[in-house]
Design a protein around this motif. Structure first.
Motif, PDB file in Angstrom:
ATOM      1  N   ARG A 159      -6.313  -5.857   4.737  1.00 39.41           N
ATOM      2  CA  ARG A 159      -5.369  -6.303   3.712  1.00 39.41           C
ATOM      3  C   ARG A 159      -5.486  -7.789   3.377  1.00 39.41           C
ATOM      4  N   LEU A 160      -5.751  -8.623   4.354  1.00 40.17           N
ATOM      5  CA  LEU A 160      -5.755 -10.067   4.137  1.00 40.17           C
ATOM      6  C   LEU A 160      -7.138 -10.622   3.816  1.00 40.17           C
ATOM      7  N   ASN A 161      -8.141  -9.763   3.701  1.00 39.63           N
ATOM      8  CA  ASN A 161      -9.463 -10.229   3.316  1.00 39.63           C
ATOM      9  C   ASN A 161      -9.380 -10.836   1.904  1.00 39.63           C
ATOM     10  N   PRO A 162      -9.939 -12.025   1.690  1.00 38.71           N
ATOM     11  CA  PRO A 162      -9.803 -12.669   0.380  1.00 38.71           C
ATOM     12  C   PRO A 162     -10.421 -11.893  -0.770  1.00 38.71           C
ATOM     13  N   LYS A 163     -11.315 -10.963  -0.494  1.00 38.88           N
ATOM     14  CA  LYS A 163     -11.905 -10.148  -1.559  1.00 38.88           C
ATOM     15  C   LYS A 163     -11.057  -8.912  -1.886  1.00 38.88           C
ATOM     16  N   VAL A 164     -10.032  -8.657  -1.089  1.00 36.55           N
ATOM     17  CA  VAL A 164      -9.188  -7.476  -1.289  1.00 36.55           C
ATOM     18  C   VAL A 164      -8.010  -7.827  -2.185  1.00 36.55           C
ATOM     19  N   ILE A 165      -7.797  -7.008  -3.222  1.00 36.76           N
ATOM     20  CA  ILE A 165      -6.658  -7.200  -4.124  1.00 36.76           C
ATOM     21  C   ILE A 165      -5.442  -6.431  -3.644  1.00 36.76           C
ATOM     22  N   GLY A 166      -5.620  -5.155  -3.317  1.00 38.22           N
ATOM     23  CA  GLY A 166      -4.477  -4.347  -2.910  1.00 38.22           C
ATOM     24  C   GLY A 166      -4.888  -2.919  -2.636  1.00 38.22           C
ATOM     25  N   LEU A 167      -4.047  -2.010  -3.066  1.00 35.88           N
ATOM     26  CA  LEU A 167      -4.233  -0.584  -2.804  1.00 35.88           C
ATOM     27  C   LEU A 167      -4.746   0.089  -4.070  1.00 35.88           C
ATOM     28  N   ALA A 168      -5.789   0.867  -3.930  1.00 36.00           N
ATOM     29  CA  ALA A 168      -6.424   1.513  -5.080  1.00 36.00           C
ATOM     30  C   ALA A 168      -5.637   2.743  -5.531  1.00 36.00           C
ATOM     31  N   GLU A 169      -6.106   3.330  -6.601  1.00 37.08           N
ATOM     32  CA  GLU A 169      -5.450   4.436  -7.298  1.00 37.08           C
ATOM     33  C   GLU A 169      -4.778   5.427  -6.341  1.00 37.08           C
ATOM     34  N   PHE A 170      -3.449   5.527  -6.458  1.00 38.65           N
ATOM     35  CA  PHE A 170      -2.707   6.440  -5.598  1.00 38.65           C
ATOM     36  C   PHE A 170      -2.679   7.802  -6.261  1.00 38.65           C
ATOM     37  N   MET A 171      -3.724   8.583  -5.961  1.00 37.04           N
ATOM     38  CA  MET A 171      -3.933   9.862  -6.643  1.00 37.04           C
ATOM     39  C   MET A 171      -2.949  10.933  -6.233  1.00 37.04           C
ATOM     40  N   ASN A 172      -2.449  10.839  -5.028  1.00 38.79           N
ATOM     41  CA  ASN A 172      -1.546  11.884  -4.551  1.00 38.79           C
ATOM     42  C   ASN A 172      -0.133  11.629  -5.073  1.00 38.79           C
ATOM     43  N   PHE A 173       0.003  11.691  -6.400  1.00 39.80           N
ATOM     44  CA  PHE A 173       1.323  11.426  -6.964  1.00 39.80           C
ATOM     45  C   PHE A 173       2.346  12.502  -6.587  1.00 39.80           C
ATOM     46  N   PRO A 174       1.939  13.778  -6.393  1.00 40.31           N
ATOM     47  CA  PRO A 174       2.948  14.725  -5.892  1.00 40.31           C
ATOM     48  C   PRO A 174       3.465  14.325  -4.512  1.00 40.31           C
ATOM     49  N   GLY A 175       2.574  13.768  -3.668  1.00 41.72           N
ATOM     50  CA  GLY A 175       3.001  13.321  -2.345  1.00 41.72           C
ATOM     51  C   GLY A 175       3.948  12.142  -2.410  1.00 41.72           C
ATOM     52  N   VAL A 176       3.721  11.253  -3.382  1.00 36.73           N
ATOM     53  CA  VAL A 176       4.631  10.112  -3.568  1.00 36.73           C
ATOM     54  C   VAL A 176       5.997  10.613  -3.998  1.00 36.73           C
ATOM     55  N   ILE A 177       6.013  11.481  -4.994  1.00 41.44           N
ATOM     56  CA  ILE A 177       7.298  11.978  -5.517  1.00 41.44           C
ATOM     57  C   ILE A 177       8.046  12.781  -4.455  1.00 41.44           C
ATOM     58  N   ALA A 178       7.293  13.477  -3.595  1.00 45.87           N
ATOM     59  CA  ALA A 178       7.902  14.246  -2.510  1.00 45.87           C
ATOM     60  C   ALA A 178       8.238  13.377  -1.297  1.00 45.87           C
ATOM     61  N   CYS A 179       7.943  12.071  -1.379  1.00 49.11           N
ATOM     62  CA  CYS A 179       8.228  11.130  -0.288  1.00 49.11           C
ATOM     63  C   CYS A 179       7.585  11.566   1.032  1.00 49.11           C
ATOM     64  N   GLN A 180       6.346  12.026   0.944  1.00 47.02           N
ATOM     65  CA  GLN A 180       5.636  12.402   2.156  1.00 47.02           C
ATOM     66  C   GLN A 180       5.419  11.170   3.032  1.00 47.02           C
ATOM     67  N   PRO A 181       5.660  11.280   4.322  1.00 46.84           N
ATOM     68  CA  PRO A 181       5.602  10.108   5.206  1.00 46.84           C
ATOM     69  C   PRO A 181       4.292   9.338   5.141  1.00 46.84           C
ATOM     70  N   GLU A 182       3.151  10.044   5.092  1.00 49.46           N
ATOM     71  CA  GLU A 182       1.877   9.340   5.085  1.00 49.46           C
ATOM     72  C   GLU A 182       1.681   8.533   3.806  1.00 49.46           C
ATOM     73  N   CYS A 183       2.247   9.014   2.689  1.00 45.31           N
ATOM     74  CA  CYS A 183       2.200   8.256   1.434  1.00 45.31           C
ATOM     75  C   CYS A 183       3.107   7.033   1.520  1.00 45.31           C
ATOM     76  N   LEU A 184       4.320   7.233   2.015  1.00 46.33           N
ATOM     77  CA  LEU A 184       5.263   6.121   2.113  1.00 46.33           C
ATOM     78  C   LEU A 184       4.744   5.031   3.034  1.00 46.33           C
ATOM     79  N   ASP A 185       4.064   5.409   4.110  1.00 41.98           N
ATOM     80  CA  ASP A 185       3.531   4.410   5.036  1.00 41.98           C
ATOM     81  C   ASP A 185       2.550   3.475   4.323  1.00 41.98           C
ATOM     82  N   LYS A 186       1.689   4.026   3.486  1.00 39.64           N
ATOM     83  CA  LYS A 186       0.711   3.205   2.762  1.00 39.64           C
ATOM     84  C   LYS A 186       1.395   2.340   1.708  1.00 39.64           C
ATOM     85  N   LEU A 187       2.371   2.912   1.018  1.00 36.82           N
ATOM     86  CA  LEU A 187       3.080   2.155  -0.006  1.00 36.82           C
ATOM     87  C   LEU A 187       3.868   0.992   0.604  1.00 36.82           C
ATOM     88  N   VAL A 188       4.484   1.235   1.744  1.00 35.42           N
ATOM     89  CA  VAL A 188       5.232   0.172   2.420  1.00 35.42           C
ATOM     90  C   VAL A 188       4.287  -0.935   2.875  1.00 35.42           C
TER      91      VAL A 188
END
Length: 573
Positions: A159-188
């Motif tokens: 995460r703190l590497n100077p060449k890293v911007i952030g988190l790439a395309e979060f394709m599992n949008f159903p998992g985000v909307i369903a608040c799946q723990p593994e998705c929330l962990d990455k978003l947090v």
């Protein structure tokens, strides 16, 4: 740093000669759209002076050309160019792309965190500024067999590497909307940084819920209505025009000087053949203007708006203090690139020759659990309608169609009269011997088989054909070459492109890859193929996060319900 800053100030103030002065150019002002004659003074890698006369230790005559900021590709997978990052650098930078934001998602699905290590090592030695967004969904879904799994903890260490911007395309949008723990962990874990979106056809309240997770961009809008709703809800739309996905024509009417701060450009997936014939971000600018987009809006989207969207505050405009990424054009509307400066350096063969090239990784990644035979591709059934994947040209969205197909000796057959071929996905990571089976409409094949180890996103081997014998030979050949594309006809390999680096990239110069792609295209045409990009279209058919019907090594996937289809041919013969 104090010495460097002192030098910049003195050179910008004209107290010392600038390191480099580009004379006799007309600056395309991204504020007003005017063409303004100027010198451009550069100190090290920064612009330090404009609209004044400067003396330089080195001087270049711009010949009256038009100066615009270097272009930014806001979302791509270098692997999908089929060449290494260093060859991508050499191929694309002369087209004016001085910054590219890469998601090494394809290689990460094969190698895991080793893909990040490789790309970050490359990025530190390339001429263009390659930035990395960390792959958020490895694997994209549990509906396929991937080569790796990446958790929030696996991502955080980069995460703190100077060449890293952030988190790439979060394709599992159903998992985000369903608040799946593994998705929330990455978003947090990336809540205070950049998070890329990926939400095809998502609208209304479900879109609101997805965006409430901190999603900032989306490159999957395919209609003007969808894009307008998203920008009104705070999303920066990355207008995509790749080798397969072509959304610019549909979205161009929305891109105006007033809305340009909400749009940027991306290619997502573009191979050396298309780059040679059309270009890269320069092609998107040229096409947008040809579609009636004001040049001011097009060039803003290609640079200033893109930089702002991704927090790159040191670029996007030719101005004092900004990175000296400069493109000189012979013509503004045609975006004819004449010269490119990357961080104050003139881009030429000598510059590329001075790089320290990082050795590739990922050889030997294609590992079939067992040798395939023609009978492995047979589809048992007694007749009646069967589900068929319907290709939509220019899109990776597919349709869920149903057709009656011929049956012989209890086996369902492809039907060239309806342009329906057999399609199978063979697990290639050595974890199991899975083979998913189905049918697809839209390749135009009359005979033979095509196979690819590029199969988004888990990159199992995807094979389509009219002959079980040819399909089996095609898969076996990819196992021998370490991956790539292959065309088989009448029991013979008639053309191929080896991609031994993770089964995704060539270790050859981009010119060789381009030529091999030309030969493959010609062979597919002789087999009756009608698609402009048959192998890249094939590569997207195992992508179970894009509606509506897809296929993985587990079988046919109804993406709308995220369920595995049970049908007469879902069991092996």
């Amino acid at each position: 740093m104090r010495h460097i800053l002192t030098q910049r100030i003195r050179q910008g103030a004209g107290e010392e000669k600038a390191d480099l002065v580009i004379r006799n150019v007309r600056l395309f002002d991204l504020v007003t759209g005017e063409l303004l004659p100027t010198d451009i003074a550069i100190s090290g890698d920064r612009v330090v002076g404009l609209f004044e006369h400067y003396e330089g230790k080195a001087e270049i005559d711009g010949g009256g050309r038009i100066a615009v900021p270097g272009f930014i590709d806001t979302h791509l997978h270098v692997e999908s160019s089929l060449i290494t990052p260093f060859e991508f650098d050499r191929c694309v930078l002369p087209h004016g792309v001085t910054t590219a934001i890469c998601d090494p998602h394809e290689m990460a699905n094969v190698l895991g965190g080793g893909a990040f290590d490789y790309f970050l090592n490359c990025a530190n030695r390339m001429i263009m500024d390659l930035r990395i967004n960390l792959s958020s969904c490895v694997p994209a879904t549990p509906m396929e067999t991937s080569g790796a799994t990446l958790s929030a903890e696996d991502l955080e260490i980069y995460r703190l590497n100077p060449k890293v911007i952030g988190l790439a395309e979060f394709m599992n949008f159903p998992g985000v909307i369903a608040c799946q723990p593994e998705c929330l962990d990455k978003l947090v874990a990336f809540a205070d940084g950049h998070i890329d979106g990926h939400a095809p056809l998502l609208r209304g309240r479900r879109l609101n819920g997805y965006l409430a997770a901190g999603i900032l961009t989306d490159h999957e809008a395919t209609t003007a209505d969808e894009a307008l709703e998203k920008i009104r809800k705070g999303v920066t739309i990355l207008i995509r025009e790749g080798s397969v996905c072509k959304d610019l024509e549909a979205l161009a009417p929305l891109l105006t000087p007033e809305t340009s701060q909400f749009f940027a450009f991306c290619t997502d997936d573009r191979n050396p053949l298309e780059i040679a014939h059309e270009g890269h971000i320069d092609f998107l600018i040229r096409k947008a203007i040809g579609l009636g987009v004001a040049p001011l809006a097009a060039y803003r989207a290609a640079s200033l708006s893109a930089a702002r969207a991704f927090g790159l505050r040191d670029r996007g405009q030719i101005a004092p203090g900004q990175r000296a990424d400069i493109v000189l054009l012979d013509d503004l509307d045609r975006c004819d690139v004449a010269q490119v400066f990357s961080a104050g350096r003139l881009v030429d063969d000598r510059l590329f020759g001075n790089r320290h090239v990082v050795p590739p990784v990922g050889y030997g990644s294609v590992r079939l659990a067992k040798a395939v035979k023609p009978e492995d591709f047979r589809v048992a059934g007694a007749g009646g309608e069967v589900p068929v994947i319907g290709i939509v040209p220019g899109q990776i969205i597919t349709e869920h169609r149903r057709f009656e197909l011929p049956v012989e000796a209890g086996m369902i057959l492809p039907d060239p009269s309806q342009d329906i071929a057999k399609i199978c996905v063979v697990a290639r990571h050595g974890r199991n011997g899975n083979i998913g089976r189905g049918f697809v409409q839209g390749f135009g094949l009359a005979e033979g088989a095509l196979a690819s180890s590029v199969g988004h996103d888990s990159h199992n081997i995807c094979v389509v054909g009219m002959s079980d014998d040819d399909m089996a030979l095609a898969v076996r050949r990819l196992n021998e070459t370490g991956g790539g594309f292959v065309a088989v006809r009448g029991g013979k390999v008639v053309a191929e492109l080896a991609l031994p680096i993770a089964g995704l990239m060539s270790d050859q110069p981009y010119e060789r890859v381009r030529d091999d792609l030309i030969a493959l295209r010609e062979q597919v045409r002789q087999m009756g193929g009608t698609l402009e990009e048959p192998f890249l279209q094939l590569a997207f058919l195992p992508l179970p996060v894009i509606p509506h019907l897809k296929i993985t090594d587990l079988g046919l996937i109804d993406v709308d319900t995220m369920t595995l289809l049970s049908w007469a041919g879902s069991e092996t013969a």
